[in-house]
Design an enzyme around this catalytic site. Structure first.
Site, PDB file in Angstrom:
ATOM      1  N   ALA A  29       0.921  -1.275  -0.007  1.00  0.00           N
ATOM      2  CA  ALA A  29      -0.063  -0.024  -0.041  1.00  0.00           C
ATOM      3  C   ALA A  29       0.774   1.205   0.206  1.00  0.00           C
ATOM      4  O   ALA A  29       1.981   1.276   0.483  1.00  0.00           O
ATOM      5  CB  ALA A  29      -0.926  -0.114   1.242  1.00  0.00           C
ATOM      6  N   GLY A  30       0.423   2.056  -0.539  1.00  0.00           N
ATOM      7  CA  GLY A  30       1.101   3.723  -0.600  1.00  0.00           C
ATOM      8  C   GLY A  30       1.580   3.817  -1.900  1.00  0.00           C
ATOM      9  O   GLY A  30       1.938   5.200  -1.984  1.00  0.00           O
ATOM     10  N   ASP A  74       0.238   3.217  -4.969  1.00  0.00           N
ATOM     11  CA  ASP A  74      -0.584   3.727  -5.941  1.00  0.00           C
ATOM     12  C   ASP A  74      -1.986   3.846  -4.876  1.00  0.00           C
ATOM     13  O   ASP A  74      -3.054   3.230  -4.751  1.00  0.00           O
ATOM     14  CB  ASP A  74      -1.071   2.546  -7.053  1.00  0.00           C
ATOM     15  CG  ASP A  74      -1.822   2.819  -7.777  1.00  0.00           C
ATOM     16  OD1 ASP A  74      -2.326   4.072  -8.093  1.00  0.00           O
ATOM     17  OD2 ASP A  74      -2.315   2.254  -8.631  1.00  0.00           O
ATOM     18  N   LYS A  75      -1.718   5.323  -4.523  1.00  0.00           N
ATOM     19  CA  LYS A  75      -2.763   5.715  -3.462  1.00  0.00           C
ATOM     20  C   LYS A  75      -4.216   5.874  -3.971  1.00  0.00           C
ATOM     21  O   LYS A  75      -5.214   5.794  -3.395  1.00  0.00           O
ATOM     22  CB  LYS A  75      -2.382   6.895  -2.540  1.00  0.00           C
ATOM     23  CG  LYS A  75      -1.101   6.662  -1.568  1.00  0.00           C
ATOM     24  CD  LYS A  75      -1.017   7.843  -0.896  1.00  0.00           C
ATOM     25  CE  LYS A  75       0.520   7.777   0.073  1.00  0.00           C
ATOM     26  NZ  LYS A  75      -0.039   7.199   1.228  1.00  0.00           N
ATOM     27  N   THR A  96      -3.573   3.885   0.783  1.00  0.00           N
ATOM     28  CA  THR A  96      -4.539   3.816   1.828  1.00  0.00           C
ATOM     29  C   THR A  96      -5.647   5.114   1.254  1.00  0.00           C
ATOM     30  O   THR A  96      -5.091   6.191   1.059  1.00  0.00           O
ATOM     31  CB  THR A  96      -4.112   4.212   3.073  1.00  0.00           C
ATOM     32  OG1 THR A  96      -3.240   2.977   3.690  1.00  0.00           O
ATOM     33  CG2 THR A  96      -5.381   4.284   4.231  1.00  0.00           C
ATOM     34  N   ASN A 121       9.122   8.495   4.937  1.00  0.00           N
ATOM     35  CA  ASN A 121       7.875   9.075   4.492  1.00  0.00           C
ATOM     36  C   ASN A 121       6.941   9.464   5.563  1.00  0.00           C
ATOM     37  O   ASN A 121       6.839   8.969   6.840  1.00  0.00           O
ATOM     38  CB  ASN A 121       7.054   8.419   3.622  1.00  0.00           C
ATOM     39  CG  ASN A 121       5.948   7.648   4.109  1.00  0.00           C
ATOM     40  OD1 ASN A 121       4.865   8.083   4.200  1.00  0.00           O
ATOM     41  ND2 ASN A 121       6.248   6.238   4.229  1.00  0.00           N
ATOM     42  N   ASN A 163       3.829  -2.444   8.670  1.00  0.00           N
ATOM     43  CA  ASN A 163       4.120  -1.115   8.241  1.00  0.00           C
ATOM     44  C   ASN A 163       5.490  -0.453   8.165  1.00  0.00           C
ATOM     45  O   ASN A 163       6.334  -1.089   8.841  1.00  0.00           O
ATOM     46  CB  ASN A 163       3.051  -0.088   8.691  1.00  0.00           C
ATOM     47  CG  ASN A 163       2.492   0.904   7.743  1.00  0.00           C
ATOM     48  OD1 ASN A 163       3.280   1.600   7.329  1.00  0.00           O
ATOM     49  ND2 ASN A 163       1.120   1.204   7.641  1.00  0.00           N
ATOM     50  N   GLY A 170      12.203  -0.138   3.850  1.00  0.00           N
ATOM     51  CA  GLY A 170      13.386  -0.491   3.111  1.00  0.00           C
ATOM     52  C   GLY A 170      14.406  -1.548   3.898  1.00  0.00           C
ATOM     53  O   GLY A 170      14.023  -2.066   4.886  1.00  0.00           O
TER      54      GLY A 170
HETATM   55  C1  LIG Z   1       5.989   6.974   0.662  1.00  0.00           C
HETATM   56  C2  LIG Z   1       5.282   5.573   1.237  1.00  0.00           C
HETATM   57  C3  LIG Z   1       4.040   5.782   1.350  1.00  0.00           C
HETATM   58  C4  LIG Z   1       3.382   4.670   2.199  1.00  0.00           C
HETATM   59  N1  LIG Z   1       2.160   4.952   2.205  1.00  0.00           N
HETATM   60  C5  LIG Z   1       1.266   3.767   3.005  1.00  0.00           C
HETATM   61  C6  LIG Z   1      -0.086   3.802   3.102  1.00  0.00           C
HETATM   62  O1  LIG Z   1      -0.761   4.756   2.445  1.00  0.00           O
HETATM   63  N2  LIG Z   1      -0.615   2.893   3.725  1.00  0.00           N
HETATM   64  C7  LIG Z   1      -0.162   1.625   3.919  1.00  0.00           C
HETATM   65  O2  LIG Z   1      -0.757   0.703   4.779  1.00  0.00           O
HETATM   66  N3  LIG Z   1       1.361   1.516   3.896  1.00  0.00           N
HETATM   67  C8  LIG Z   1       1.902   2.723   3.337  1.00  0.00           C
HETATM   68  N4  LIG Z   1       3.332   2.553   3.333  1.00  0.00           N
HETATM   69  C9  LIG Z   1       4.034   1.304   4.120  1.00  0.00           C
HETATM   70  C10 LIG Z   1       4.413   0.242   2.861  1.00  0.00           C
HETATM   71  O3  LIG Z   1       3.129  -0.204   2.169  1.00  0.00           O
HETATM   72  C11 LIG Z   1       5.073  -0.711   3.296  1.00  0.00           C
HETATM   73  O4  LIG Z   1       4.288  -1.420   4.257  1.00  0.00           O
HETATM   74  C12 LIG Z   1       6.359  -0.342   4.078  1.00  0.00           C
HETATM   75  O5  LIG Z   1       6.979   0.476   3.286  1.00  0.00           O
HETATM   76  C13 LIG Z   1       7.479  -1.503   4.437  1.00  0.00           C
HETATM   77  O6  LIG Z   1       7.454  -1.958   3.282  1.00  0.00           O
HETATM   78  P1  LIG Z   1       9.167  -1.653   2.246  1.00  0.00           P
HETATM   79  O7  LIG Z   1      10.213  -1.775   3.137  1.00  0.00           O
HETATM   80  O8  LIG Z   1       8.938  -2.999   1.154  1.00  0.00           O
HETATM   81  O9  LIG Z   1       8.769  -0.431   1.672  1.00  0.00           O
HETATM   82  C14 LIG Z   1       3.949   3.473   2.726  1.00  0.00           C
HETATM   83  C15 LIG Z   1       5.362   3.657   2.497  1.00  0.00           C
HETATM   84  C16 LIG Z   1       6.081   4.517   1.775  1.00  0.00           C
HETATM   85  C17 LIG Z   1       7.571   4.172   1.496  1.00  0.00           C
END
Ligand SMILES: Cc1cc2nc3c(=O)[nH]c(=O)nc-3n(C[C@H](O)[C@H](O)[C@H](O)COP(=O)(O)O)c2cc1C
Length: 356
Positions: free
Chosen positions: A76-77, A79-80, A100, A125, A263, A287
């Protein structure tokens, strides 16, 4: 090196040497918006050719009654507003979690609110659920003809609380999101773990979570008595072990269909010294620095419950993905790994021979 490994290496090298330097030379949010717009505008014939280049999802699996053609999805996040919803399957994803989305449209926090920590392979973020609101997202998906059950690549929709709605009215606000978006979602993800909406994470506390999940699962059954939309819950990596266990118990009691872990984190582990200034920005970290924390959380949850666990957090490489599968995750989600390593990481995960 097998042909598959060589192919993924070529994709990875191509992305990291040719495309990424151009993308990373721009402001993170501006280039993100441009990329989403470009992907959303890809015509059907181009979308049809992409799988020939990138490979299709592999290792299908049924979870919560949903047929996933592959194990790795879009987190998520990214393609909001769902505008690029048609492109995630052609890029190799086995599912995509959009949003979300909040009941009301909202602009999110002030800019800048997205930061790249390049040496640490991380992002920070504090977007704050910038999104066009549930009705607009429903209209976008309706215009694409993407309704529940019709998607080759299942669509999850993440719902959250509108900023201006007080926490005490959160349940009613989430219910608006559920009612508006359930016709378009193969599953609904309940986001109670974003660190960027004041007080949101309190909804992970036992009594509040139980009340929210009971309301959502009951409403899902009322909306579609024969086939209620499955409800997944997305949790934070910053919970204590006792809190995690409590969340798991509540999820089981309230019959949710799965847990998404995790998250972003408010902690700042394993940051390269050169990224220290950016690490001081407030917001959630994602990350590579999150990998170990997310893996530990997934292990903890799978040791406590039979509920399906969708792993998210620091999955940057196929090896990280394999560790999540070995820890008991059934499905994975990637955000930051896709930004840093491009479609190669998805192709590489799809090619894992023993996801579980
Ligand atoms: C810029 C950004 C925006 C995000 N927005 C959301 C969001 O709107 N809803 C959500 O559940 N997670 C959001 N996330 C969290 C990601 O979905 C993910 O759970 C988190 O970044 C950990 O995974 P990753 O290490 O692969 O990024 C966001 C992450 C980033 C980097």
């Amino acid at each position: 090196m097998t042909w598959d490994e060589m192919y993924v290496w070529l994709l990875l090298t191509g992305y990291r040497t040719l495309l990424r330097p151009v993308l990373f030379s721009q402001d993170p949010e501006r280039i993100h918006e441009w990329t989403i717009k470009t992907l959303a505008a890809l015509p059907k014939p181009v979308r049809a050719v992409l799988p020939l280049l990138l490979g299709k999802p592999r290792n299908p699996l049924e979870v919560a009654g949903i047929n996933f053609p592959g194990r790795v999805g879009l987190a998520a996040g990214l393609d909001k507003d769902a505008t690029a919803a048609r492109v995630w399957a052609p890029l190799g994803f086995g599912f995509a979690e959009l949003g979300t989305v909040t009941a009301q449209p909202q602009p999110g926090n002030d800019k800048p609110r997205s930061f790249r920590l390049v040496t640490s392979s991380a992002l920070i973020n504090r977007m704050g659920f910038n999104n066009p609101g549930a009705h607009q997202v429903a209209q976008t998906l309706a215009a694409y003809g993407m309704v529940r059950g019709s998607n080759r690549c299942p669509i999850g929709i993440s719902i959250g609380k509108t900023k201006v709605v007080p926490l005490s009215d959160a349940v009613a606000d989430y219910l608006v999101g559920l009612r508006t978006l359930a016709p378009y979602a193969d599953y609904i993800a309940v986001n109670v773990s974003s660190p960027n909406t004041a007080g949101l994470r309190q909804l992970q506390q036992k009594a509040q979570l139980a009340e929210l999940l009971a309301a959502l699962t009951t409403e899902a059954t009322l909306l579609s008595p024969d086939n209620p939309v499955p409800i997944f819950v997305k949790i934070a990596p910053d919970l204590s072990e006792a809190e995690i266990d409590e969340v798991v118990t509540v999820c089981e009691q309230e019959h949710v269909a799965g847990i998404i872990a995790t998250n972003t984190t408010l902690t700042r582990p394993e940051i390269a010294p050169i990224d220290a200034a950016k690490a001081a920005e407030s917001g959630g970290l994602s990350g590579a620095p999150l990998t170990a924390l997310a893996l530990a959380l997934v292990r903890r949850i799978t040791s406590r419950t039979q509920l399906p666990v969708l792993a998210s957090g620091g999955i940057m490489t196929p090896a990280d993905a394999q560790a999540m599968f070995d820890a008991g995750a059934v499905l994975l989600q990637v955000y930051t790994g896709f930004i840093f390593n491009g479609p190669a990481v998805i192709a590489g995960i799809n090619r894992l021979s023993k996801p579980r």
